[in-house]
Motif scaffolding. Structure first.
Motif, PDB file in Angstrom:
ATOM      1  N   HIS A 174      38.721  76.698  28.579  1.00  0.00           N
ATOM      2  CA  HIS A 174      39.490  76.781  27.334  1.00  0.00           C
ATOM      3  C   HIS A 174      40.387  78.022  27.311  1.00  0.00           C
ATOM      4  O   HIS A 174      39.990  79.093  27.750  1.00  0.00           O
ATOM      5  N   ASP A 175      41.570  77.841  26.764  1.00  0.00           N
ATOM      6  CA  ASP A 175      42.485  78.941  26.497  1.00  0.00           C
ATOM      7  C   ASP A 175      42.353  79.245  25.007  1.00  0.00           C
ATOM      8  O   ASP A 175      42.776  78.450  24.168  1.00  0.00           O
ATOM      9  N   ALA A 183      36.114  76.870  19.908  1.00  0.00           N
ATOM     10  CA  ALA A 183      35.255  78.036  19.677  1.00  0.00           C
ATOM     11  C   ALA A 183      34.634  77.963  18.282  1.00  0.00           C
ATOM     12  O   ALA A 183      33.436  78.251  18.113  1.00  0.00           O
ATOM     13  N   ASP A 184      35.420  77.582  17.290  1.00  0.00           N
ATOM     14  CA  ASP A 184      34.896  77.463  15.927  1.00  0.00           C
ATOM     15  C   ASP A 184      33.826  76.374  15.829  1.00  0.00           C
ATOM     16  O   ASP A 184      32.800  76.559  15.183  1.00  0.00           O
ATOM     17  N   LEU A 227      35.720  84.880  20.003  1.00  0.00           N
ATOM     18  CA  LEU A 227      36.402  84.437  21.221  1.00  0.00           C
ATOM     19  C   LEU A 227      37.855  84.060  20.978  1.00  0.00           C
ATOM     20  O   LEU A 227      38.701  84.251  21.844  1.00  0.00           O
ATOM     21  N   ALA A 228      38.133  83.515  19.821  1.00  0.00           N
ATOM     22  CA  ALA A 228      39.478  83.029  19.524  1.00  0.00           C
ATOM     23  C   ALA A 228      40.486  84.177  19.513  1.00  0.00           C
ATOM     24  O   ALA A 228      40.144  85.323  19.263  1.00  0.00           O
ATOM     25  N   ILE A 235      32.605  90.547  24.434  1.00  0.00           N
ATOM     26  CA  ILE A 235      33.758  90.024  23.695  1.00  0.00           C
ATOM     27  C   ILE A 235      34.340  91.124  22.807  1.00  0.00           C
ATOM     28  O   ILE A 235      35.558  91.268  22.701  1.00  0.00           O
ATOM     29  N   ILE A 236      33.475  91.913  22.184  1.00  0.00           N
ATOM     30  CA  ILE A 236      33.941  93.030  21.359  1.00  0.00           C
ATOM     31  C   ILE A 236      34.722  94.021  22.206  1.00  0.00           C
ATOM     32  O   ILE A 236      35.758  94.543  21.790  1.00  0.00           O
ATOM     33  N   ALA A 237      34.236  94.286  23.423  1.00  0.00           N
ATOM     34  CA  ALA A 237      34.905  95.225  24.321  1.00  0.00           C
ATOM     35  C   ALA A 237      36.115  94.588  25.000  1.00  0.00           C
ATOM     36  O   ALA A 237      36.847  95.263  25.713  1.00  0.00           O
ATOM     37  N   ARG A 238      36.326  93.279  24.798  1.00  0.00           N
ATOM     38  CA  ARG A 238      37.397  92.515  25.423  1.00  0.00           C
ATOM     39  C   ARG A 238      37.300  92.581  26.949  1.00  0.00           C
ATOM     40  O   ARG A 238      38.300  92.701  27.654  1.00  0.00           O
ATOM     41  N   LYS A 239      36.088  92.475  27.449  1.00  0.00           N
ATOM     42  CA  LYS A 239      35.816  92.443  28.890  1.00  0.00           C
ATOM     43  C   LYS A 239      35.500  90.999  29.288  1.00  0.00           C
ATOM     44  O   LYS A 239      34.389  90.673  29.686  1.00  0.00           O
ATOM     45  N   MET A 240      36.480  90.146  29.178  1.00  0.00           N
ATOM     46  CA  MET A 240      36.277  88.722  29.427  1.00  0.00           C
ATOM     47  C   MET A 240      36.000  88.433  30.901  1.00  0.00           C
ATOM     48  O   MET A 240      35.223  87.541  31.224  1.00  0.00           O
ATOM     49  N   ARG A 241      36.608  89.180  31.795  1.00  0.00           N
ATOM     50  CA  ARG A 241      36.358  88.951  33.219  1.00  0.00           C
ATOM     51  C   ARG A 241      34.908  89.281  33.564  1.00  0.00           C
ATOM     52  O   ARG A 241      34.250  88.540  34.290  1.00  0.00           O
TER      53      ARG A 241
END
Length: 137
Positions: free
Chosen positions: A91-92, A102-103, A124-125, A61-67
């Motif tokens: 979820h979007d 997410a919260d 995640l948000a 998530i930190i690296a923004r590698k969601m796929r």
């Protein structure tokens, strides 16, 4: 910085979280791309060791590698891994509903004393709840 990172990588082969923490990488690496690459590498190493997507989620998530995170969650056969996969695919997180979900999950994980995973849910948000994630860690 790249030369120092390459030297550190030679002595440890792969970065893991304990190595990155000992070297204090987040404090002196200034390149966002380098930090994202290191975070992804740490996440991959944790997943190889533990086979638990929840333990490595914060690094992807930190690296923004969601796929990549989604693909790893699909291969995790544990109950929590399946639930996490369903959660991130349904979820979007740029919508209000996704941020709220997410919260809620993050606060639920805080009650269970799973602080690192709770921080991952705060991040995640879109935009990430950086203050909440940092206070949790």
């Amino acid at each position: 910085q790249e030369q120092i990172l390459n030297w550190a990588k030679l002595s440890h082969q792969k970065f893991d979280w304990s190595c990155a923490r000992r070297l204090r990488l987040p404090f002196w690496v200034r390149s966002d791309k380098s930090l994202a690459r290191i975070a992804e590498e740490i996440g991959q190493e944790i997943f190889r060791e533990k086979r638990d997507v929840m333990e490595c989620a914060i690094f992807f998530i930190i690296a923004r590698k969601m796929r990549t995170l989604r693909n790893l969650a699909a291969t995790d056969q544990s109950i929590s891994g399946k639930k996490f996969f369903d959660f991130i695919t349904t979820h979007d997180f740029s919508s209000e509903r996704g941020r709220r979900a997410a919260d809620k999950n993050a606060f639920s994980l805080l009650r269970k004393c799973r602080y690192l995973v709770a921080s991952a849910f705060f991040l995640l948000a879109e935009p990430p709840s950086l203050k909440s994630a940092l206070e949790t860690i």
